[in-house]
Design a protein around this motif. Structure first.
Motif, PDB file in Angstrom:
ATOM      1  N   LEU A 203      10.530 -13.534  -1.123  1.00 33.84           N
ATOM      2  CA  LEU A 203      10.098 -12.139  -1.179  1.00 33.84           C
ATOM      3  C   LEU A 203       9.269 -11.750   0.041  1.00 33.84           C
ATOM      4  N   ARG A 204       8.543 -12.689   0.628  1.00 35.76           N
ATOM      5  CA  ARG A 204       7.806 -12.415   1.862  1.00 35.76           C
ATOM      6  C   ARG A 204       8.780 -12.148   2.999  1.00 35.76           C
ATOM      7  N   GLU A 205       9.835 -12.933   3.060  1.00 33.98           N
ATOM      8  CA  GLU A 205      10.865 -12.763   4.084  1.00 33.98           C
ATOM      9  C   GLU A 205      11.507 -11.388   3.977  1.00 33.98           C
ATOM     10  N   SER A 217      19.372  -7.488 -11.276  1.00 34.68           N
ATOM     11  CA  SER A 217      19.119  -7.985 -12.624  1.00 34.68           C
ATOM     12  C   SER A 217      19.652  -9.405 -12.772  1.00 34.68           C
ATOM     13  N   GLN A 218      19.368 -10.008 -13.941  1.00 31.82           N
ATOM     14  CA  GLN A 218      20.007 -11.264 -14.291  1.00 31.82           C
ATOM     15  C   GLN A 218      21.511 -11.026 -14.424  1.00 31.82           C
ATOM     16  N   ARG A 219      22.316 -12.074 -14.327  1.00 32.49           N
ATOM     17  CA  ARG A 219      23.768 -11.958 -14.440  1.00 32.49           C
ATOM     18  C   ARG A 219      24.166 -11.325 -15.765  1.00 32.49           C
ATOM     19  N   PRO A 220      25.160 -10.413 -15.753  1.00 35.80           N
ATOM     20  CA  PRO A 220      25.888  -9.910 -14.585  1.00 35.80           C
ATOM     21  C   PRO A 220      25.019  -8.964 -13.761  1.00 35.80           C
ATOM     22  N   GLY A 221      25.032  -9.184 -12.450  1.00 32.55           N
ATOM     23  CA  GLY A 221      24.089  -8.507 -11.581  1.00 32.55           C
ATOM     24  C   GLY A 221      24.379  -7.031 -11.364  1.00 32.55           C
ATOM     25  N   ARG A 222      23.314  -6.274 -11.300  1.00 31.84           N
ATOM     26  CA  ARG A 222      23.345  -4.871 -10.886  1.00 31.84           C
ATOM     27  C   ARG A 222      21.993  -4.565 -10.266  1.00 31.84           C
ATOM     28  N   ILE A 223      21.884  -3.471  -9.564  1.00 34.36           N
ATOM     29  CA  ILE A 223      20.620  -3.098  -8.935  1.00 34.36           C
ATOM     30  C   ILE A 223      19.715  -2.453  -9.984  1.00 34.36           C
ATOM     31  N   ILE A 224      18.524  -3.013 -10.176  1.00 34.81           N
ATOM     32  CA  ILE A 224      17.592  -2.446 -11.149  1.00 34.81           C
ATOM     33  C   ILE A 224      16.465  -1.666 -10.477  1.00 34.81           C
ATOM     34  N   THR A 225      16.228  -1.921  -9.207  1.00 32.23           N
ATOM     35  CA  THR A 225      15.232  -1.140  -8.480  1.00 32.23           C
ATOM     36  C   THR A 225      15.448  -1.335  -6.989  1.00 32.23           C
ATOM     37  N   GLU A 226      14.990  -0.385  -6.205  1.00 29.22           N
ATOM     38  CA  GLU A 226      14.979  -0.549  -4.759  1.00 29.22           C
ATOM     39  C   GLU A 226      13.620  -0.122  -4.239  1.00 29.22           C
ATOM     40  N   ARG A 227      13.181  -0.777  -3.196  1.00 25.95           N
ATOM     41  CA  ARG A 227      11.847  -0.530  -2.661  1.00 25.95           C
ATOM     42  C   ARG A 227      11.933  -0.279  -1.160  1.00 25.95           C
ATOM     43  N   VAL A 228      11.466   0.868  -0.723  1.00 30.53           N
ATOM     44  CA  VAL A 228      11.396   1.174   0.707  1.00 30.53           C
ATOM     45  C   VAL A 228      10.192   0.459   1.297  1.00 30.53           C
ATOM     46  N   ILE A 239       0.891  -8.912   9.610  1.00 36.35           N
ATOM     47  CA  ILE A 239       1.032  -7.951   8.517  1.00 36.35           C
ATOM     48  C   ILE A 239       1.236  -8.659   7.179  1.00 36.35           C
ATOM     49  N   THR A 240       1.729  -9.903   7.212  1.00 40.77           N
ATOM     50  CA  THR A 240       1.987 -10.635   5.970  1.00 40.77           C
ATOM     51  C   THR A 240       0.703 -11.019   5.251  1.00 40.77           C
ATOM     52  N   TYR A 241      -0.444 -10.875   5.919  1.00 46.37           N
ATOM     53  CA  TYR A 241      -1.727 -11.216   5.307  1.00 46.37           C
ATOM     54  C   TYR A 241      -2.479  -9.989   4.800  1.00 46.37           C
ATOM     55  N   THR A 242      -1.861  -8.820   4.881  1.00 46.85           N
ATOM     56  CA  THR A 242      -2.527  -7.590   4.460  1.00 46.85           C
ATOM     57  C   THR A 242      -2.320  -7.339   2.971  1.00 46.85           C
ATOM     58  N   GLN A 243      -3.210  -6.526   2.392  1.00 50.42           N
ATOM     59  CA  GLN A 243      -3.106  -6.212   0.972  1.00 50.42           C
ATOM     60  C   GLN A 243      -1.851  -5.403   0.665  1.00 50.42           C
ATOM     61  N   ALA A 244      -1.510  -4.470   1.561  1.00 47.33           N
ATOM     62  CA  ALA A 244      -0.329  -3.638   1.334  1.00 47.33           C
ATOM     63  C   ALA A 244       0.935  -4.497   1.259  1.00 47.33           C
ATOM     64  N   SER A 246       1.030  -7.747   0.411  1.00 45.91           N
ATOM     65  CA  SER A 246       0.955  -8.528  -0.827  1.00 45.91           C
ATOM     66  C   SER A 246       1.310  -7.689  -2.042  1.00 45.91           C
ATOM     67  N   ASP A 247       0.943  -6.412  -2.018  1.00 46.70           N
ATOM     68  CA  ASP A 247       1.254  -5.535  -3.146  1.00 46.70           C
ATOM     69  C   ASP A 247       2.759  -5.407  -3.348  1.00 46.70           C
ATOM     70  N   ILE A 248       3.506  -5.286  -2.244  1.00 44.58           N
ATOM     71  CA  ILE A 248       4.966  -5.180  -2.354  1.00 44.58           C
ATOM     72  C   ILE A 248       5.555  -6.484  -2.897  1.00 44.58           C
ATOM     73  N   VAL A 249       5.091  -7.611  -2.376  1.00 45.68           N
ATOM     74  CA  VAL A 249       5.589  -8.913  -2.834  1.00 45.68           C
ATOM     75  C   VAL A 249       5.314  -9.099  -4.320  1.00 45.68           C
ATOM     76  N   HIS A 250       4.101  -8.760  -4.756  1.00 45.22           N
ATOM     77  CA  HIS A 250       3.744  -8.932  -6.168  1.00 45.22           C
ATOM     78  C   HIS A 250       4.564  -8.008  -7.066  1.00 45.22           C
ATOM     79  N   ASP A 251       4.828  -6.798  -6.606  1.00 39.10           N
ATOM     80  CA  ASP A 251       5.643  -5.867  -7.385  1.00 39.10           C
ATOM     81  C   ASP A 251       7.069  -6.399  -7.531  1.00 39.10           C
TER      82      ASP A 251
END
Length: 263
Positions: A203-205, A217-228, A239-244, A246-251
């Motif tokens: 997720l960091r990558e 989603s779990q199989r069968p796969g479909r898109i359940i969300t997208e994040r800009v 930037i990988t050490y910033t709170q913003a 980390s917030d995306i990774v945790h979400d």
């Protein structure tokens, strides 16, 4: 910007009457965009990659690449996988040249314009820190160097679409981050002419590299969300050490945990 890769209500199974790998899968990736696809293990991420490149065809729905429905392997695509799959009897330079021996119009031009293509391959190696390594065989290269070579091979025929299937998953953390920067810079140099879809469990990558992240989603796969991901480019590893960040990774991690528990 027009969609460059578009999957609409796609369903696919690998055998008649078998378990669906993906079902109702829809997404759009714009020309020049860097997209990432994440999700639980076995959710159909690699199936999505095969469908988008014409290595598999859907039982239902449509796959459109560059305005045309996919009915054969997509020649404008370059691909890199977790294993570099370099041919051990070929030098690094010879491995890079392999797509040029297969894909038109390069195949027809290669013999007459070989010096031009060799210079291009050597320049590409130089751009990823492998200047002078063209004469070495794969077994003489480290894992990170082999993966850099694999990326160069995927780009040598100037594809419009680059598909990356867990390309850095087998590498140590430090080498992996080095290669994040390599692919970041390669994409930037193409100035909107290269569309990238990265399939990854990291997720960091995904957050560091992508403009947009699709979560399946779990199989069968479909898109359940997208994040800009709207961090400005070029992005530095800091930037990988910033709170913003980390917030995306945790979400994303929470979304995947929900998908797994819903199975």
């Amino acid at each position: 910007m027009r969609p460059f890769v578009e999957l609409t209500d796609v369903s696919h199974t690998y055998s008649t009457g078998g378990t669906l790998a993906v079902d109702g899968l829809s997404l759009k990736v714009s020309e020049g965009e860097f997209a990432a696809v994440v999700g639980p293990s076995g959710c159909g991420k690699s199936t999505l990659m095969k469908l988008a490149t014409g290595l598999q065809f859907p039982q239902k729905g449509a796959v459109i690449v560059d305005g045309k429905e996919v009915s054969e392997p997509v020649k404008m695509a370059g691909m890199a996988f977790q294993a570099p799959t370099l041919l051990p009897w070929r030098t690094t330079l010879e491995n890079l040249m392999l797509p040029l021996e297969i894909v038109q119009p390069h195949r027809s031009r290669l013999r007459k314009h070989r010096a031009e293509y060799v210079a291009k391959a050597e320049a590409l190696l130089e751009s990823v820190g492998l200047g002078g390594a063209g004469s070495k065989f794969p077994w003489q290269l480290s894992g990170g160097m082999q993966q850099r070579s694999s990326l160069c091979r995927a780009l040598i025929h100037e594809p419009k679409l680059l598909m990356l299937d867990e390309p850095f998953g087998a590498l140590d953390a430090f080498t992996r981050e080095e290669l994040w920067c390599v692919i970041r810079d390669l994409h930037a140099r193409m100035a909107g002419k290269l569309t990238v879809i990265l399939v990854t469990h990291d997720l960091r990558e995904a957050t560091f590299l992508a403009d947009r992240i699709f979560c399946m989603s779990q199989r069968p796969g479909r898109i359940i969300t997208e994040r800009v991901v709207d961090f400005p480019r070029p992005r530095d590893l800091e930037i990988t050490y910033t709170q913003a960040f980390s917030d995306i990774v945790h979400d994303l991690r929470a979304r995947i945990a929900e998908a797994r528990s819903a199975a």
